[in-house]
Design an enzyme around this catalytic site. Sequence first.
Site, PDB file in Angstrom:
ATOM      1  N   GLY A   1      -5.022  42.144  94.251  1.00 49.11           N
ATOM      2  CA  GLY A   1      -5.425  42.725  92.979  1.00 49.11           C
ATOM      3  C   GLY A   1      -4.159  42.593  92.030  1.00 49.11           C
ATOM      4  O   GLY A   1      -3.955  42.975  91.068  1.00 49.11           O
TER       5      GLY A   1
ATOM      6  N   GLY B   1      -3.030  46.288  95.517  1.00 50.20           N
ATOM      7  CA  GLY B   1      -2.134  45.527  96.317  1.00 50.20           C
ATOM      8  C   GLY B   1      -2.023  44.200  95.716  1.00 50.20           C
ATOM      9  O   GLY B   1      -2.313  43.853  94.522  1.00 50.20           O
ATOM     10  N   PHE B   2      -1.618  43.313  96.617  1.00 53.36           N
ATOM     11  CA  PHE B   2      -1.262  41.696  96.504  1.00 53.36           C
ATOM     12  C   PHE B   2      -2.734  41.019  95.924  1.00 53.36           C
ATOM     13  O   PHE B   2      -2.680  40.221  95.069  1.00 53.36           O
ATOM     14  CB  PHE B   2      -0.701  41.169  97.671  1.00 53.36           C
ATOM     15  CG  PHE B   2       0.623  41.978  97.959  1.00 53.36           C
ATOM     16  CD1 PHE B   2       1.609  42.318  97.208  1.00 53.36           C
ATOM     17  CD2 PHE B   2       0.681  41.984  99.444  1.00 53.36           C
ATOM     18  CE1 PHE B   2       2.680  43.002  97.483  1.00 53.36           C
ATOM     19  CE2 PHE B   2       1.906  42.829  99.975  1.00 53.36           C
ATOM     20  CZ  PHE B   2       2.978  43.143  98.929  1.00 53.36           C
TER      21      PHE B   2
ATOM     22  N   CYS C   1     -13.842  53.329  88.604  1.00 51.59           N
ATOM     23  CA  CYS C   1     -13.567  51.946  88.861  1.00 51.59           C
ATOM     24  C   CYS C   1     -14.145  51.563  90.272  1.00 51.59           C
ATOM     25  O   CYS C   1     -14.473  50.568  90.714  1.00 51.59           O
ATOM     26  CB  CYS C   1     -12.429  51.369  88.369  1.00 51.59           C
ATOM     27  SG  CYS C   1     -10.978  52.296  89.196  1.00 51.59           S
TER      28      CYS C   1
END
Lengths: 522, 423
Positions: A432, A429-430, A258
């Site tokens: 995502g 993280g935030f 990804c």
Amino acid sequence: MDPAIAQLVDISGSDAAMRAHADMVLERARWASQVFQRYDRDQTLKIAQAVAKVAFAKAGDYAQWAVKETGFGVAEHKKLKNELSSTPLVEFYEDRDFVNPRLDERTGIVEVPKPAGVIFALVPSTNPIATVYFKTLCALMTRNAVVMCPHPAARECCVDAALTLARAAEEAGAPEAVIQVVERPTIPLINEFMGSEKTDVILATGGTAMVRAAYSSSNPAIGVGPGNAPVLVDETADIAAAARHIADSKAFDNSVLCTNESVLITLESVAKTLKQELKKAGAHICSDDETKALRGYLFHERGFNVEAVGRDAVWIAEQAGFKVAKSVKVLVARIGLIGVGEDLSREKLCPVLAFYVASSVQQAVMQARSLLRFAGAGHSAAIHSTDMQTIMDYSAAVEAYRVVVNAPCSQGAAGFDTNLAPTFTIGTGFLGRSSIGENIGPQHLVNWTRIAWHKQSDHPASMLDIGALSHPGPLPKAPSDGVPGESRPKNAGGAARGKPADDLREQIRKIIVEELRAVLKD
Amino acid sequence: MSAEKLEVLEKSKAFWNPNKTQFWQDVGVDLVIDKREGYFLNDMDGRRLIDVHLNGGTYNLGHRNAELIEVLNAGAKRFDMGNHHFPALARTALAEALVGCTPAGMKYTIYGAGGAEATELAIKSARNATQKRKIVSVIKAYHGHSGLAVKTGDERFSKTFLSEDTEGEFIQVPFNDLQAMEDALKGRDAAAVIMETIPATYGFPMPHEGYLPSVKALCEKYDALYIADEVQTGLMRTGEMWGITKYGVTPDIMIIGKGITGGMYPISCCVVSERAGQWLKQDGFAHMSTAGGAELGCIVGLKVLEITQRPEVVSMVRYVADFIRAGLDDIQDLYPDFFIGIRQNGVVMGLEFNDPEGAKPVMRHLYENGVWAIFSTLDPSVLQFKPGILMTQGLSEDLLRRVEIAIGRAAAEVQGSGRRRAG
């Protein structure tokens, strides 16, 4: 075991059976994790190394099996990924101590490691074996038990790999069932595992739906969102090298990582040379008609056509209705728009690269930013440039937690061609909607108990001042009285249980500490 | 004690069993079991107890095991007890499953409603097969309370009912005494030796190495059948499916009860070899039992066998046995004068105390500390300690913590009173 019961009364699909299955596997894992916490650092490392060695040796076989079973990717690249997720992974973390207490000499705070316990690990079909290896070894290095849950499309190779690693772990002295695998995963069963209070943390790698389900489970989860990496190539870049890196990255395992580049953003002044260099590196530059056909093939109303995941460029072109040379590794499709209205600016887990030309560096940076806001926030971005300010502006602007510079993004963001931590779980993280924004590693599977003294009082100044953790090692086997070879003599006391050795070791340790103290005082 | 509980106790004395009801009040265990789940019992006044009595392994898989409830409910949509005269789906299926998981040579399953009936069946089958009457058992043995079964056991249970053996057909020999066993068998007039693999009610004295195989060899030598009473040692409680095979013995007859239906729908099984079951070919109507092998019980029994043999369960038993043993060893180090021995095979355990009645105060202090374990009726110096095979790590740790406290208090009490007695 018994077909008769299934014929008479089958409850296998009931909530009770599902829950009992999850409970039993997780409780067995709990036992293993609790016993594992008795192990010292040497024993722990030896187990991780032994398992990594077996994993490395089987990397090629499992790579082929995974490609055969899933149809995704390239066996030789998967072999490389599998290898990187075995011995080199353990070597990378060998210097980190997740077992012994540590002291912050400035604050006097002593930290004691507390492993998570039972990890439920989802394994995606795109990187099945590498993920099994990676998550297993992270768990072993931190004395956790892990339950692997493979994607149904990669079930057979994952189950076999997990069982192989489990055997290797036990042979190396790990507690029984420290590695387990859900052999027949179904959605309701997975939900049962994820929602169980017996699961301590979910390591969720997979499709968005699965990752969100992990976060919604009520249990702590370390999940990763989807990627959609922009790559910017500016005028200061080594264009030929950039093209080569990008083509290699897109071709690597047919872009199933990804972290692969999704949209190449460049400038008018560079575009022509870059296209030429991309062609040299094995790319085919699509015509407008081919781009249109590609878009139609790759994106359906429901999103990305999973049939194309991890397929090679030649096959994809053929499915889309045009022919390219056999040597082509990457299809490059020019787009005039980023975001809503241009499906090709979405994540593509296949060797298709969108190509966008901006009118200025500033505009290019803003396009990269908008790409990640459109999809793939918190994941990865790449840039090919030698202008430090551009690199900083780009990194500040893009909503990604890793920016790979002058390197292939697939391998770079995953820590294999850069000095980032090697991982198959990219924390988004935030931005995502995830809990951790760095490359996931063993350190995320341990919490630390912090021992803090009154500010005004004396606190430990060196490791010699703190107590010891007890690591008695594997649980002694209980006797089976009367069974030949398994009895214990009546009232054998401590001697039969290996205690004096432990006591002796502790005494020796104390003597050494005392002596050192005396020396330091003098 | 609540008024409600007091009333139940009064009525229990009035309508059920006055002496037994009073006994428990006298020993300080004022338990009236109400809700139960997993390895927990709840007294009707709210006290929660960790159950390590399990009714002799009946609740091996926990009280009201969710899968057993599910299968019983599902089974009830199709079956009832069935008609004991006719071939039946569930009875046949369980019999087949038992042949699949018992030692080689086991052929038929004859069903009863409870353990004692299975003992009757074992003795009757052995007598029919050998055409001999004598049955050899172990002193302090326990195989149930019905006509033949009660004669194999301690007179404590037969004399009250004038049901002790008066014909010299039931011989009892000391456990672990091979010479006595041979003396009992060498007249070649014994139909069978019946043995609990580890005598439970006697406090789980462990067979000496080689004892059980030697008894089996003597049986073969003197033409007697070997009946293995696996009621408390079967179903993975020793870490293997059957305790008897762990000791290397292939019996002629096996008695299986209690845990086989997890306490949800009682049946018992007498599994026999071709020879021992020959009457089933001659006259299948010779023994009848309306509730024997009730089909709902068989449905539950099938599930019990399936659950018990899961790989997860096999390793959990090992963990439970090893962990609890390590903890008990530590406790023994704390109270070595009082807590003098641990008898163990898997999760079949007996804790030995340095007082002829030592297990009784331990039982009471355990009860006060939230644990239910029972003393051995025929040797009250030993506490029967029988954790379930699905015990969780957390519960095992909690159990040990409570056991340490209880044994400590019992030790202080007993050693204190011992001094008083000495004075």
